[in-house]
Design an enzyme around this catalytic site. Sequence first.
Site, PDB file in Angstrom:
ATOM      1  CB  CYS A   1      -1.737   4.631   4.381  1.00  0.00           C
ATOM      2  SG  CYS A   1      -3.193   4.009   3.527  1.00  0.00           S
ATOM      3  CB  SER A   2      -0.641   0.686   6.633  1.00  0.00           C
ATOM      4  OG  SER A   2      -1.749   1.325   7.252  1.00  0.00           O
ATOM      5  CB  CYS A   3      -4.777  -0.461   2.321  1.00  0.00           C
ATOM      6  SG  CYS A   3      -5.384   1.227   2.536  1.00  0.00           S
TER       7      CYS A   3
ATOM      8  CB  CYS B   1      -0.901   0.023   1.233  1.00  0.00           C
ATOM      9  SG  CYS B   1      -1.836   1.570   1.377  1.00  0.00           S
TER      10      CYS B   1
END
Lengths: 196, 98
Positions: free
Chosen positions: A107-109, A104
Amino acid sequence: MSATHDDAPVAARVRHVEALLEQRGWLAPGEIDERIDAFAAGGSPAHGAAITARAWVDPGFRARLLADANTAIGELGYSMAGGLQEQQLTVVANSEDEHHVVVCTLCSCYPIALLGPSPGWYRSEAYRSRVVREPRAVLRDFGVELPATTRITVWDASAESRYMVLPRRPDATEGLDETALAGLVTRKGLIGTAVV
Amino acid sequence: MSRINDVGGMLGFPAVVEEPDEPAFHADWEAHVVALNAALLRRGVYDLDEFRDAIERMPPQEYLASSYYEKWFRAITTLLAEKGIATPAELAGELAGG
């Protein structure tokens, strides 16, 4: 990361904000502890491993998983609808010629429902910036060297759309049952930064 | 114009480093931040897009200097102030004992 900070001040600020919100009725007493327990009992890489093992032993399930992952994982009791809105899940299968990696960049999906919380490296700027530009070099950071002829596809997840890699079944595992096969599957294998 | 979180393809970051036996959280407060965010989302105080936006509009220096869950907590307090749930001073604890 946080381990290198002195994080006593932030810990105190978190406690303060929590108490303030509880005092004003925005949080119910005990709600935070209940949510922490629920989170700890939530997703884990074992879920992704169980899905993988089923796909290895059941070609019909594998086909359904690759065609419509959200529906197929329901056959094993899993769901991407645990949050406020269901996330679209796409499962991408590694083959002899192609290897998939998930990131991602923004961000951090991550498919938390199937893999649990993401590892710190997945959220790092180093991984997010580099894997889309030089995936082979990043895979080398993980000790993975793929043949030059293997095509690498990098999937960039978003808030609405999550990915999981279906690793290749290792050779010489014909005698293993589904449970034993699931035991071979690692979190990195499901993200694509390891082969299984 | 891209914001600091949009690092895909950016040059200059170092090798990816794995932490052996990494725990889900490195400190209790991190778990509290995750739970707090889930509770506020569920209550409709803000939505997930607003939460992400609040992280992504952090000043670049602070974004890069903050740990993952420090960014989360920063976004939560930004939104609580903007939504009028509490003033920045109250959130910072400046009125405590006053």
